[in-house]
Design an enzyme around this catalytic site. Structure first.
Site, PDB file in Angstrom:
ATOM      1  N   HIS A  56       0.890  -1.057  -0.113  1.00 23.66           N
ATOM      2  CA  HIS A  56       0.373  -0.366  -0.150  1.00 23.66           C
ATOM      3  C   HIS A  56       1.198   1.527  -0.147  1.00 23.66           C
ATOM      4  O   HIS A  56       1.980   1.329   0.681  1.00 23.66           O
ATOM      5  CB  HIS A  56      -1.127  -0.159   1.246  1.00 23.66           C
ATOM      6  CG  HIS A  56      -1.446  -1.274   1.507  1.00 23.66           C
ATOM      7  ND1 HIS A  56      -2.925  -1.128   1.753  1.00 23.66           N
ATOM      8  CD2 HIS A  56      -1.184  -2.306   2.426  1.00 23.66           C
ATOM      9  CE1 HIS A  56      -3.570  -2.207   1.969  1.00 23.66           C
ATOM     10  NE2 HIS A  56      -2.737  -2.964   2.680  1.00 23.66           N
ATOM     11  N   TYR A  57       0.548   2.578   0.100  1.00 25.79           N
ATOM     12  CA  TYR A  57       0.745   2.809  -0.069  1.00 25.79           C
ATOM     13  C   TYR A  57       0.355   4.482   1.052  1.00 25.79           C
ATOM     14  O   TYR A  57      -1.676   4.459   0.806  1.00 25.79           O
ATOM     15  CB  TYR A  57       1.676   4.403  -1.572  1.00 25.79           C
ATOM     16  CG  TYR A  57       0.304   4.769  -2.416  1.00 25.79           C
ATOM     17  CD1 TYR A  57      -1.330   5.091  -1.599  1.00 25.79           C
ATOM     18  CD2 TYR A  57       1.128   4.857  -3.927  1.00 25.79           C
ATOM     19  CE1 TYR A  57      -1.853   5.529  -2.789  1.00 25.79           C
ATOM     20  CE2 TYR A  57       0.016   4.978  -4.368  1.00 25.79           C
ATOM     21  CZ  TYR A  57      -1.913   5.896  -4.745  1.00 25.79           C
ATOM     22  OH  TYR A  57      -2.214   6.091  -5.328  1.00 25.79           O
ATOM     23  N   THR A  58       0.471   5.310   1.989  1.00 25.37           N
ATOM     24  CA  THR A  58       0.039   5.831   2.573  1.00 25.37           C
ATOM     25  C   THR A  58      -0.623   7.408   2.349  1.00 25.37           C
ATOM     26  O   THR A  58      -2.359   7.539   3.367  1.00 25.37           O
ATOM     27  CB  THR A  58       0.002   5.988   3.989  1.00 25.37           C
ATOM     28  OG1 THR A  58       1.313   7.303   3.606  1.00 25.37           O
ATOM     29  CG2 THR A  58       1.205   5.056   4.561  1.00 25.37           C
ATOM     30  N   GLU A 120       2.119  -1.030   4.664  1.00 26.72           N
ATOM     31  CA  GLU A 120       2.226   0.137   3.892  1.00 26.72           C
ATOM     32  C   GLU A 120       3.417   1.172   3.928  1.00 26.72           C
ATOM     33  O   GLU A 120       4.552   1.573   5.019  1.00 26.72           O
ATOM     34  CB  GLU A 120       1.505   1.186   5.020  1.00 26.72           C
ATOM     35  CG  GLU A 120       0.280   1.153   5.628  1.00 26.72           C
ATOM     36  CD  GLU A 120      -0.713   1.369   4.199  1.00 26.72           C
ATOM     37  OE1 GLU A 120      -0.445   2.500   3.778  1.00 26.72           O
ATOM     38  OE2 GLU A 120      -1.748   0.758   4.267  1.00 26.72           O
ATOM     39  N   HIS A 179      -2.757  -2.980  -3.432  1.00 30.74           N
ATOM     40  CA  HIS A 179      -4.040  -2.727  -2.992  1.00 30.74           C
ATOM     41  C   HIS A 179      -5.209  -2.767  -4.045  1.00 30.74           C
ATOM     42  O   HIS A 179      -5.881  -3.497  -3.926  1.00 30.74           O
ATOM     43  CB  HIS A 179      -3.777  -1.776  -2.327  1.00 30.74           C
ATOM     44  CG  HIS A 179      -4.885  -1.476  -1.080  1.00 30.74           C
ATOM     45  ND1 HIS A 179      -5.124  -0.383   0.107  1.00 30.74           N
ATOM     46  CD2 HIS A 179      -6.274  -2.837  -0.482  1.00 30.74           C
ATOM     47  CE1 HIS A 179      -6.401  -1.489   0.810  1.00 30.74           C
ATOM     48  NE2 HIS A 179      -6.989  -2.285   0.338  1.00 30.74           N
ATOM     49  N   ASP A 189      -3.472   1.834  -4.731  1.00 29.60           N
ATOM     50  CA  ASP A 189      -2.410   2.098  -4.580  1.00 29.60           C
ATOM     51  C   ASP A 189      -1.384   0.542  -4.302  1.00 29.60           C
ATOM     52  O   ASP A 189      -2.356  -0.078  -4.685  1.00 29.60           O
ATOM     53  CB  ASP A 189      -2.446   2.677  -2.841  1.00 29.60           C
ATOM     54  CG  ASP A 189      -2.812   1.366  -2.007  1.00 29.60           C
ATOM     55  OD1 ASP A 189      -4.427   1.458  -2.540  1.00 29.60           O
ATOM     56  OD2 ASP A 189      -2.541   1.417  -1.475  1.00 29.60           O
TER      57      ASP A 189
END
Length: 294
Positions: A56-58, A120, A179, A189
């Protein structure tokens, strides 16, 4: 006299079953401390519980990412910041369930929080000037240049962590996903700038197609003859979840976009063109024997 009292007590227990009978301490047998033996017999019908790694990225900075993932209703097993502190943060033990995936599925599995490790990575996602680019209707999807680059140190940390996890849990290359791959109508993401190809070529992480196979499937006649249901089935064969309608509705195009973000990130359009078709066929050829379900 004691013998007679005991006999009367037993009679009372037998004749008053609905009322019950209290057993005194003297009548309770000593409880043994039994040994758990995990060596004598071993079952062969088993596999690792962890089946996938989801990246994921946040969409936030370091401070907000830490706050969200430690104090909110979402979490992840690992967090990678965007500055070099020589650390990868373990927020949830691998033996426990982190709340990172949400609704969706991949490779025949749903409720992926139960069987995945979530990672993440601090990254803003879409550049600030393009945050509203889809709202006027001129664009259906964000192109490559709208996404924010990842830092070099983050990629090295991701490589170290994912390589270790994949080895320890015997995770299929196909099940190292983003994700967006498991929730294409909700998430995009880790985005087009995440270097899936580099992780594959430099570190042996994840799945990627062979160029020779891709070239062999760049057949305009075969592509023209392929029906929508056939192409959708090919996406399902690889692991994506999508409907079986005879059209490229928005939900189906979201799946195509997610696939392109992963395997054709320089030109993610949400439309199946010849190159996308060839990449999909090449992937299915390479990973046809991969067992995702056990």
């Amino acid at each position: 006299m004691v013998k007679n009292i005991t006999s009367l007590a037993l009679v009372a227990c037998l004749t008053l079953p609905l009322i019950g009978c209290v057993t005194t301490t003297s009548q309770v047998a000593n409880t043994e401390n039994y040994i758990i033996d995990s060596q004598t017999y071993q079952a062969t019908g088993k596999s690792e519980r962890i089946k996938s790694i989801i990246l994921h990225y946040t969409v936030s900075d370091n401070a907000r990412s830490i706050n969200t993932l430690t104090k909110g209703q979402v979490s992840a097993h690992y967090l990678i910041l965007d500055h070099d502190d020589n650390k990868i943060y373990n927020l949830v033990p691998e033996s426990e369930r982190a709340w990172h995936a949400g609704n969706g599925g991949f490779a025949g599995r749903t409720i992926l929080n139960d069987t995945s490790i979530g990672i993440e990575i601090v990254n803003s996602g879409i550049k600030h000037e393009y945050r509203n680019a889809l709202k006027n209707g001129n664009l259906d999807y964000h192109p490559y240049e709208h996404f924010v680059d990842f830092d070099e140190l983050q990629i090295k940390k991701v490589a170290q962590l994912v390589k270790d996890l994949a080895a320890r849990y015997s995770i299929s290359p196909k099940n190292i996903i983003g994700h967006a791959d498991m929730a294409p109508s909700r998430k995009i993401d880790p985005g087009a700038k995440f270097p899936w190809h580099r992780l594959y070529t430099e570190y042996g992480i994840g799945a990627w197609y062979d160029d020779a196979d891709k070239l062999s499937f760049m057949d305009t006649n075969a592509f023209a003859a392929a029906t929508i249901p056939q192409i959708k089935q090919a996406l399902r064969d690889y692991g994506y979840q999508l409907n079986d309608s005879d059209e490229w509705d928005k939900a189906s195009r979201n799946v195509v976009y997610a696939f392109q973000l992963h395997f054709r990130p320089r030109n993610p359009t949400g439309t199946v063109d010849l190159e996308t078709y060839a990449i999909l066929k090449a992937l299915n050829k390479k990973y046809a024997d991969t067992n995702d379900f056990y």
